[in-house]
Structure formats: structure tokens, C-alpha cells
Write an enzyme that holds these catalytic residues in place. Structure first.
Site, PDB file in Angstrom:
ATOM      1  N   GLY A  99      45.170  29.996  38.009  1.00  0.00           N
ATOM      2  CA  GLY A  99      46.438  30.362  38.990  1.00  0.00           C
ATOM      3  C   GLY A  99      45.913  29.644  40.408  1.00  0.00           C
ATOM      4  O   GLY A  99      44.756  29.745  40.814  1.00  0.00           O
ATOM      5  N   ARG A 119      47.894  33.140  47.641  1.00  0.00           N
ATOM      6  CA  ARG A 119      47.726  34.420  48.506  1.00  0.00           C
ATOM      7  C   ARG A 119      46.510  34.787  49.220  1.00  0.00           C
ATOM      8  O   ARG A 119      46.385  35.743  50.181  1.00  0.00           O
ATOM      9  CB  ARG A 119      48.614  35.566  48.010  1.00  0.00           C
ATOM     10  CG  ARG A 119      50.024  35.411  47.932  1.00  0.00           C
ATOM     11  CD  ARG A 119      50.654  36.531  47.090  1.00  0.00           C
ATOM     12  NE  ARG A 119      50.273  36.502  45.693  1.00  0.00           N
ATOM     13  CZ  ARG A 119      50.540  37.411  44.965  1.00  0.00           C
ATOM     14  NH1 ARG A 119      50.916  38.577  45.177  1.00  0.00           N
ATOM     15  NH2 ARG A 119      50.222  37.283  43.618  1.00  0.00           N
ATOM     16  N   GLY A 131      52.295  28.823  33.939  1.00  0.00           N
ATOM     17  CA  GLY A 131      52.336  30.008  33.473  1.00  0.00           C
ATOM     18  C   GLY A 131      51.376  30.190  32.398  1.00  0.00           C
ATOM     19  O   GLY A 131      50.463  29.487  32.048  1.00  0.00           O
ATOM     20  N   LYS A 140       7.072  33.899  55.925  1.00  0.00           N
ATOM     21  CA  LYS A 140       7.777  33.090  55.127  1.00  0.00           C
ATOM     22  C   LYS A 140       6.725  32.171  54.553  1.00  0.00           C
ATOM     23  O   LYS A 140       5.480  31.731  54.776  1.00  0.00           O
ATOM     24  CB  LYS A 140       8.548  32.054  55.974  1.00  0.00           C
ATOM     25  CG  LYS A 140       9.417  30.864  55.130  1.00  0.00           C
ATOM     26  CD  LYS A 140       9.309  29.504  55.608  1.00  0.00           C
ATOM     27  CE  LYS A 140       8.119  28.694  55.309  1.00  0.00           C
ATOM     28  NZ  LYS A 140       8.162  27.284  55.529  1.00  0.00           N
TER      29      LYS A 140
HETATM   30  C1  UD1 Z   1      50.255  39.020  34.390  1.00  0.00           C
HETATM   31  C2  UD1 Z   1      51.192  39.551  33.111  1.00  0.00           C
HETATM   32  C3  UD1 Z   1      51.865  40.741  33.274  1.00  0.00           C
HETATM   33  C4  UD1 Z   1      50.674  41.770  33.812  1.00  0.00           C
HETATM   34  C5  UD1 Z   1      49.464  41.465  34.526  1.00  0.00           C
HETATM   35  C6  UD1 Z   1      48.387  42.314  34.812  1.00  0.00           C
HETATM   36  C7  UD1 Z   1      52.427  37.329  32.604  1.00  0.00           C
HETATM   37  C8  UD1 Z   1      53.537  36.401  32.414  1.00  0.00           C
HETATM   38  N1  UD1 Z   1      52.312  38.609  33.051  1.00  0.00           N
HETATM   39  O1  UD1 Z   1      51.211  39.219  35.560  1.00  0.00           O
HETATM   40  O2  UD1 Z   1      52.536  41.528  32.217  1.00  0.00           O
HETATM   41  O3  UD1 Z   1      51.171  43.180  34.005  1.00  0.00           O
HETATM   42  O4  UD1 Z   1      49.268  40.265  34.497  1.00  0.00           O
HETATM   43  O5  UD1 Z   1      47.613  41.990  35.930  1.00  0.00           O
HETATM   44  O6  UD1 Z   1      51.218  37.045  32.053  1.00  0.00           O
HETATM   45  N2  UD1 Z   1      47.048  31.785  35.280  1.00  0.00           N
HETATM   46  C9  UD1 Z   1      46.857  30.469  34.755  1.00  0.00           C
HETATM   47  N3  UD1 Z   1      47.741  29.491  34.616  1.00  0.00           N
HETATM   48  C10 UD1 Z   1      49.167  29.549  34.988  1.00  0.00           C
HETATM   49  C11 UD1 Z   1      49.523  31.148  35.607  1.00  0.00           C
HETATM   50  C12 UD1 Z   1      48.413  31.963  35.569  1.00  0.00           C
HETATM   51  O7  UD1 Z   1      45.585  30.229  34.553  1.00  0.00           O
HETATM   52  O8  UD1 Z   1      49.876  28.938  35.074  1.00  0.00           O
HETATM   53  C13 UD1 Z   1      46.086  32.740  35.336  1.00  0.00           C
HETATM   54  C14 UD1 Z   1      46.016  33.407  36.692  1.00  0.00           C
HETATM   55  O9  UD1 Z   1      44.719  32.474  37.349  1.00  0.00           O
HETATM   56  C15 UD1 Z   1      45.282  34.810  36.405  1.00  0.00           C
HETATM   57  C16 UD1 Z   1      46.115  35.171  35.062  1.00  0.00           C
HETATM   58  O10 UD1 Z   1      46.492  33.982  34.358  1.00  0.00           O
HETATM   59  O11 UD1 Z   1      44.230  34.881  36.320  1.00  0.00           O
HETATM   60  C17 UD1 Z   1      47.288  36.052  35.307  1.00  0.00           C
HETATM   61  O12 UD1 Z   1      48.611  35.234  36.047  1.00  0.00           O
HETATM   62  P1  UD1 Z   1      49.015  36.017  37.326  1.00  0.00           P
HETATM   63  O13 UD1 Z   1      50.153  34.873  37.795  1.00  0.00           O
HETATM   64  O14 UD1 Z   1      48.263  36.695  38.216  1.00  0.00           O
HETATM   65  O15 UD1 Z   1      50.032  37.068  36.429  1.00  0.00           O
HETATM   66  P2  UD1 Z   1      50.612  38.343  36.899  1.00  0.00           P
HETATM   67  O16 UD1 Z   1      51.840  38.089  37.610  1.00  0.00           O
HETATM   68  O17 UD1 Z   1      49.587  39.144  37.510  1.00  0.00           O
END
Ligand code: UD1
Ligand code: CA
Length: 469
Positions: free
Chosen positions: A14, A18, A84, A358
Site C-alpha cells: 500500500g 496518508r 487491492g 569515544k
Molecule cells: C483491510 C480489509 C478489511 C479489514 C482491515 C483490517 C481488504 C479489502 N479489507 O482493509 O476487511 O477489516 O484490513 O485492518 O483487504 N495492500 C497491498 N496492495 C494493495 C492494497 C493493499 O499490499 O493493492 C496492503 C497494504 O499495504 C496493507 C494491507 O494490504 O498493509 C491492507 O490494505 P489496506 O488498504 O490498509 O486495507 P484496509 O482498508 O485497512
């Protein structure tokens, strides 16, 4: 019943927009350890034989940080476009094509996940013989999380993300914590069926639940018993919250071990810190990772210690900074002393205010009570450094070593020009600049001889008056 070796897949690609930071989100430290490495440590505790991290644009930075921190065995896969979580997890398919065992996929941004939760999750998966195991908890304020929907029989039917929630579902307090366990083959088969037909247009790993059910597979949920495990880091505020919560865990552990924390909420300790019984840590002390402190020590306010080993009964007075150094039993440091890397203080050394050491060994009982710099020196036992003495270790080009024998006495405001030897029991006269060996028992003195000019004042101020008249 064990079902093969465990592979861990961490989703960490991700963007972390933010966070508003140049550093990739997963490299931000929580109690001294980057978020991603908390997850990797968890994988180690779970006995994962493969640890794979899906990373995004900061791949090179992440790779370098992992190599530096000794996680060279971690396999990195780049997810070029963040489409995703299902898409992220799928990037590990090639690496795991011949893996015949369970794969645990988890969010890479939850530094407060507990190992015991995942041990219980795996046990639940094995006990229930479910095809897919997910991790859930009940939250009083579930906003933002994927909600767990159950069918009439109480079985898990699907997970619905916040954006796709119908109004009637908003009250559901059971949430998805972002961890998914299945046999590798099934997992990737299910992941490939995920579609992006949701409000956000992303491939959601949470759709695995519904897809599994449609294919007649069973889904079970393990419950995390600590709400903190739900804390994913997306903002600096959440980072600070995670830091405070983890710090509290670390402080609780220290207090169980017999450490006296005067104010645990203001005791800034990091991971990988050990402190002995009855050591008293004052508010505002910062004890960073890689530090070992013995028993019966006193660590005063405003002290910063990083990567040091302290023996027993050491007293570190306010305002000291100690980095990469060793301090033996009974030493007394500060206020405002500074140990830089490679300082090695033997027993009962005493350093007073504004003393910096040191890359030097100071023998037992040696003392420097005020305003002294000791760099690149081998100092014996019972040596006294007078106020303002300086080991001049750097000539603008090279650093050189100085040797000082046992019980030598270095007078105030003297300079020892390295490389130089002060033999045992030698004296250096105050104000000297010493560049040649001072033999054992001798007084080395190197300063202009004093000259008194008689009647000078009268001649200077003609009327013989006082200078401020
Ligand atoms: C996700 C879950 C949600 C859960 C929550 C708990 C999904 C769709 N939703 O939401 O149900 O309640 O975690 O914290 O999974 N990431 C990638 N590649 C991407 C997108 C995300 O590697 O394309 C990684 C992010 O860096 C992060 C993790 O996946 O470490 C979760 O992604 P994030 O976008 O934070 O999901 P949430 O909206 O928190
Ligand atoms: Ca998240």
C-alpha cells in the site's frame, strides 16, 4: 494434525499516502522496530519457513532496510500497481508454486498482532478442518473495517467492506482483522477468482470467503482476544497510538521482571531491551533497542541509551546520552555525560558533567569529573583526568590512539596530542600540551614559564587608579 510447513505472505505494498512521508509506510518504526519487521518477527515466532513480503514503490528502500537489519532471507515481490489486497496476495503465487502446505496471508501494517493469536488461529484451522480460516474480533466501533456476515446457521457467509455496506449492516460489530489461512493450492485458486466489482474497483482478498462458500468449501473464524490487534497503521496518529500501546506492553513486561518504572507512561522503552531487577527508571528516560541494563541501576530523567550494555549498580544521572557502549558495574555517569560508540568503561568509572568518551577503554576506578574529552584512548586503572583535559585524537587527517597507564594523573586543561603515551603513575602538569611520552612516575609539563612584571598596574593606569574608575 499438522498440515505442512507454513509460508507467510505479508501484504505491504500500500502507498501509505496518508502517512505524508518519504519513508515507505511499512518502514516506520514502532518502538524501534519497523512495522514490517514486527510482522516478520511474528512469522519467525510462528515457525514460518518462507517469509514473503509484497512491496510497492518503495521496494529498494525496503530491501535495503531488510538486508541491514538481518532479514536477508525474506523474499520480496513487487506489486507494481496497487489493485487491492487479493491482487497483492496473488503476486506470491509464482514463488509458492511448489509450496505444499499452509499459507498465512496477513496485512503488513498491524504491529500489534500477537503471535499467540496466530498460534490459536492455526490450531482452530486444524481442529475445524476448515478450508479457509479468517481472523475476527468484536469491536465497539467497527467503522472502517470489513464486517463479518453470518448466515442463518451462524456460519460465516462473507465479508463486506465499509464502502459496500448496506445501512442495515452498519451495526455489525464483528470485523475482519486481515489474516487468511488456507492450503497454498486452494488459496491461489480462490484468489484468482476474485473480481473487482465493488465500490472501489479493487480486488478484495475479503471476497475469498464468499467465493469459498460458493464452491462448497468451509470457512471458520478464529477470534483475537485483544482489540489492539485490529490496529492497522495508516496515519501518523495511528502510528503514535500503536507506539503507546506497544510501549505499554513492553513496560508491563519489564515491571513483571522486577524493574521499577517510576511512571510507566513516561518510560520510553523500545523492543529488544532487557533491564534487571530493582533498576529504577525515571520519567523521560529513553531506552532504545539493543540495550541491556543490569540490576540495581538508576536511570535518571532525560537519559537516552541506545545499543549499550550496562552492568549492575550503575547510576546514569540526568541528561546523559549513551550510544553503542559498555559500562561495567558501579559506574556513575553525568549529569550530561556522553558515551559515543566504542566507549568501554570498566568497574567504578566516574564521569561527571560534560565529559565525552569515544572508542576508548577506561580502566577500573578511573575518573573524569568535569569537561573532558577522551577519544581513541587506552586508559588504565585509577587514572584521574582533571577538569578540561582533552585527548587530541584527530589531527585533521587521521585519528590516532593514546595510551595512559594505571594511576596516571592528567592535570586540568591539558592536551594530550595523539599518538602519545603517558606511562603508569606519571603526572601531566595543568595546562600542558603533551606530545612526547611522559615516563612512569615523572611529571610532564609543557607550558610557558610564568613571568611577573613588577609595577605594571601603576604604569598602565597613570594616576595609579583602579581600572574601572
Ligand atoms: C483491510 C480489509 C478489511 C479489514 C482491515 C483490517 C481488504 C479489502 N479489507 O482493509 O476487511 O477489516 O484490513 O485492518 O483487504 N495492500 C497491498 N496492495 C494493495 C492494497 C493493499 O499490499 O493493492 C496492503 C497494504 O499495504 C496493507 C494491507 O494490504 O498493509 C491492507 O490494505 P489496506 O488498504 O490498509 O486495507 P484496509 O482498508 O485497512
Ligand atoms: Ca489498513
Amino acid at each position: 494434525m499438522p498440515r505442512g510447513e507454513l509460508a507467510l505472505v505479508l501484504m505491504a505494498a500500500g502507498k501509505g499516502t496518508r502517512m505524508r512521508s518519504r519513508l515507505p509506510k511499512v518502514l516506520h518504526p514502532v518502538c524501534g522496530r519497523p512495522i514490517l519487521m514486527h510482522a516478520l518477527e511474528l512469522g519467525r515466532e510462528l515457525g514460518a519457513t518462507r517469509r514473503i513480503a509484497i512491496v510497492g514503490s518503495g521496494e529498494e528502500q525496503v530491501r535495503a532496510a531488510l538486508a541491514e537489519a538481518g532479514y536477508g532471507d525474506v523474499e520480496l515481490v513487487r506489486q507494481a500497481e496497487q489493485r487491492g489486497t487479493a491482487h497483492a496476495a496473488l503476486q506470491a503465487k509464482t514463488l509458492l508454486s511448489s509450496h505444499d502446505g499452509p499459507v498465512l496471508v496477513m496485512n503488513g501494517d498491524h504491529p500489534l498482532y500477537r503471535a499467540r493469536t496466530f498460534v490459536a488461529m492455526r490450531e482452530a484451522w486444524e481442529r475445524s478442518r476448515a478450508d479457509l480460516e479468517i481472523l475476527v474480533t468484536e469491536l465497539p466501533n467497527p467503522t472502517g473495517y470489513g464486517r463479518v456476515l453470518r448466515d442463518a446457521g451462524g456460519k460465516i457467509a462473507r465479508i463486506v467492506e465499509e464502502l459496500d455496506l448496506a445501512d442495515t449492516m452498519k451495526g455489525i460489530g464483528e470485523v475482519n482483522l486481515g489474516a487468511y489461512l488456507a492450503h497454498g493450492r486452494l488459496l491461489f485458486e480462490l484468489l484468482e477468482r476474485v473480481r473487482d466489482d465493488n465500490e472501489k474497483g479493487e480486488f478484495y482478498i475479503t471476497d475469498l470467503v464468499e467465493i469459498a462458500r460458493q464452491l462448497g468449501k468451509s470457512v471458520d473464524a478464529a477470534r483475537a482476544d485483544d482489540w489492539q490487534e485490529s490496529l492497522g497503521i495508516n496515519t501518523k496518529a495511528e502510528l503514535a497510538q500503536a507506539e503507546a500501546l506497544l510501549r505499554q506492553r513492553l513496560c508491563d513486561k519489564l515491571m513483571r521482571d522486577g524493574v521499577t518504572l517510576v511512571d510507566p507512561e513516561r518510560s520510553y522503552v523500545e523492543v529488544d531491551v532487557e533491564i534487571g531487577e530493582d533498576t529504577v527508571v525515571a520519567p523521560g528516560a529513553v531506552i532504545r533497542r539493543g540495550t541491556r541494563i543490569g540490576a540495581g541501576c538508576r536511570i535518571d530523567p532525560g537519559v537516552v541509551i541506545e545499543g549499550c550494555t550496562l552492568g549492575d549498580d550503575v547510576w546514569v544521572k540526568p541528561g546523559c546520552t549513551l550510544e553503542g557502549s559498555k559500562v561495567a558495574n558501579g559506574c556513575v555517569l553525568g549529569p550530561n555525560a556522553h558515551l559515543r560508540p566504542g566507549a568501554d568503561l570498566r568497574e567504578d568509572v566516574r564521569l561527571g558533567n560534560y565529559v565525552e568518551v569515544k572508542n576508548s577503554v577506561l580502566g577500573k576506578g578511573t575518573k573524569a569529573d568535569h569537561l573532558t574529552y577522551i577519544g581513541d584512548a587506552d586508559v588504565g586503572e585509577g587514572v584521574t583526568f582533571g577538569c578540561g583535559s582533552i585527548v587530541v585524537n584527530y589531527d585533521g587527517e587521521k585519528k590516532r590512539r593514546t595510551t595512559i597507564g594505571d594511576h596516571a594523573f592528567i592535570g586540568c586543561n591539558s592536551n594530550l596530542l595523539a599518538p602519545v603515551v603517558i606511562e603508569a603513575e606519571a603526572y601531566v602538569g595543568a595546562g600542558s600540551t603533551i606530545s612526547k611520552t611522559v615516563p612512569s612516575g615523572a611529571l610532564g609539563i609543557a607550558r610557558a614559564e610564568q613571568r611577573n612584571i613588577e609595577g605594571w598596574r601603576k604604569r598602565r593606569f597613570k594616576g595609579g587608579g583602579h581600572h574601572d574608575q
